[in-house]
Write an enzyme that holds these catalytic residues in place. Structure first.
Site, mmCIF file in Angstrom:
data_model
loop_
_atom_site.group_PDB
_atom_site.id
_atom_site.type_symbol
_atom_site.label_atom_id
_atom_site.label_comp_id
_atom_site.label_asym_id
_atom_site.label_seq_id
_atom_site.Cartn_x
_atom_site.Cartn_y
_atom_site.Cartn_z
ATOM 1 N N TYR A 50 -7.853 3.215 -6.168
ATOM 2 C CA TYR A 50 -8.913 3.848 -6.956
ATOM 3 C C TYR A 50 -8.285 4.608 -8.123
ATOM 4 O O TYR A 50 -7.271 5.296 -7.955
ATOM 5 C CB TYR A 50 -9.712 4.837 -6.096
ATOM 6 C CG TYR A 50 -10.622 5.757 -6.901
ATOM 7 C CD1 TYR A 50 -11.919 5.386 -7.218
ATOM 8 C CD2 TYR A 50 -10.150 6.987 -7.362
ATOM 9 C CE1 TYR A 50 -12.731 6.219 -7.982
ATOM 10 C CE2 TYR A 50 -10.955 7.821 -8.128
ATOM 11 C CZ TYR A 50 -12.248 7.431 -8.429
ATOM 12 O OH TYR A 50 -13.053 8.256 -9.189
ATOM 13 N N GLU B 148 -14.270 5.060 -14.049
ATOM 14 C CA GLU B 148 -13.832 4.788 -12.681
ATOM 15 C C GLU B 148 -13.471 3.316 -12.540
ATOM 16 O O GLU B 148 -14.228 2.447 -12.977
ATOM 17 C CB GLU B 148 -14.938 5.127 -11.672
ATOM 18 C CG GLU B 148 -15.057 6.596 -11.346
ATOM 19 C CD GLU B 148 -15.992 6.849 -10.175
ATOM 20 O OE1 GLU B 148 -15.699 7.728 -9.359
ATOM 21 O OE2 GLU B 148 -17.033 6.160 -10.087
#
Length: 388
Positions: free
Chosen positions: A109, A197
């Site tokens: 991530y 993101e």
């Protein structure tokens, strides 16, 4: 402003960020043609909505042939996709992204946003890629690595390499990962994004690092520098009342409660929502009419507030500083009369021209309860909503 995944990836690609090959499709026939064009053994059919958790809701499917891609598209297009971010009503799928299948080795991530505590941007990374980052932050916060960024110099190479090592990226790929992160931050900064993101940030079995997913939100206040981004806005993905409010520069966010709130000032609006909940009620919206609102703007705000059919009672909480209480009262009375309002209204007015404002409400002929203080106002409006 939010945009779709395929749009975000197109922007990232302009800054040299590696993304999968993909084709947008809006019909089953286009999905099949896209799979043929990509030419891989497996393609991924991805629903394009402004919400996370699409895979768990059935919005991400693998297809092993162009025909299967068409079949999946037939079922996915037009479906109401429900995720933890859409609410129970879901979002209608109107667009698909057909992407090449990739040999997945590991998922990470990456995220960049503003840390309001330090007042600086922060670059986050986690080895728990593919999972809800909110859940990771709550249950295993030690898995989230952070690097605070000095705005004078931006993300430094040593910071990117530190994150790469922390993720457990193989040594021979650390420089590749650092280069990816530096390009990602460059895109974040130059596009005036408020959030970027990449989840998951993919390491393939053939040692490539790719943005398998991408979420970009932009700072509305900077859109004058990016006029080309206006065409990326998808009004179908936004709440109609919020769109209407934006036409009058009103700060409105629809919520799930039944008590409408009209307040001046964001801080007072947040406090009003809190005290409604403390009194046992649920706010139906966040609505800040602003410190310098005109009577017309107040009238439009009240119309938008009442357009929500879930609203059973209204709390007007105004502290007159720049905005005058009598002007707000006149706007509320005008809107209430024009709309034939029948639901209970509770008003708490304080500040500039408060007595005149209260007189306007008293003599309006509308059933408006006045309140002394916020606690009194919250108790009265919650009771009114229950009885409505």
């Amino acid at each position: 402003m939010k945009i779709h995944e395929y749009q975000g990836k197109a922007i990232l690609k302009e800054y040299g960020v590696l993304v999968p090959r993909g084709v947008v499709a809006r019909t089953p026939e286009e999905a099949e043609a896209a799979a043929i064009e990509l030419g891989t053994d497996v393609v991924v059919v991805k629903a394009q909505i402004h919400a996370g958790g699409r895979g768990k809701g059935g919005g991400v499917k693998l297809a092993k042939s162009p025909a299967e891609a068409r079949e999946i598209a037939e079922k996915m297009l037009g479906m109401m996709l429900v995720t933890h971010q859409t609410g129970p009503e879901g979002r209608e799928v109107k667009t698909l992204l057909i992407e090449e299948g990739l040999p997945i080795d590991r998922e990470f991530y990456l995220g960049i946003t503003l840390d309001r505590v330090s007042g600086r941007n922060v670059f986050m990374a986690s080895s728990a890629g593919g999972m809800d980052i909110e859940k990771v932050a709550e249950e295993t916060p030690e898995l989230i690595l952070k690097e605070t960024i000095d705005p004078a110099v931006g993300l430094r190479g040593f910071q990117a390499r530190k994150l790469a090592f922390g993720l457990g990226i193989p040594n021979e790929l650390v420089n590749q990962a650092a280069s990816f992160m530096l390009k990602l931050y460059d895109a974040y900064e130059k596009s005036d994004a408020s959030l970027v993101e990449i989840n998951p940030f993919l390491l393939t079995k053939d040692n490539r690092l790719i943005a398998l997913d991408a979420k970009l939100n932009f700072d509305d206040n900077a859109m004058f520098r990016h006029k080309d981004y206006a065409e990326l806005r998808d009004l179908n993905e936004e709440e109609p009342l919020e769109i209407e409010a934006s036409k009058f520069d009103l700060n409105y966010i629809k919520l799930d409660g039944n008590i409408g709130c009209m307040v001046n000032g964001a801080g007072l609006a947040m406090a009003t929502m809190d005290i409604i909940k403390l009194a046992g009620g649920e706010p139906a919206n966040f609505l800040d009419v602003g410190g310098g609102a005109s009577q017309e703007r107040v009238e439009q705000a009240f119309k938008i507030l009442l357009a929500d059919t879930n609203v059973k009672a209204v709390l007007i909480n105004i502290f007159g500083g720049i905005v005058r209480c009598d002007m707000v009262a006149n706007g509320v009375v005008a809107a209430a009369k024009n709309l034939g309002v029948s639901i209970p209204i509770v008003a708490r007015l304080e500040g500039t021209n408060v007595e005149e404002g209260r007189r306007v409400l008293r003599e309006s002929g509308i059933n408006i309860q006045t309140a002394q203080g916020m606690a009194d106002a919250a108790e009265k409006v919650v009771a009114a909503a229950v009885q409505a």
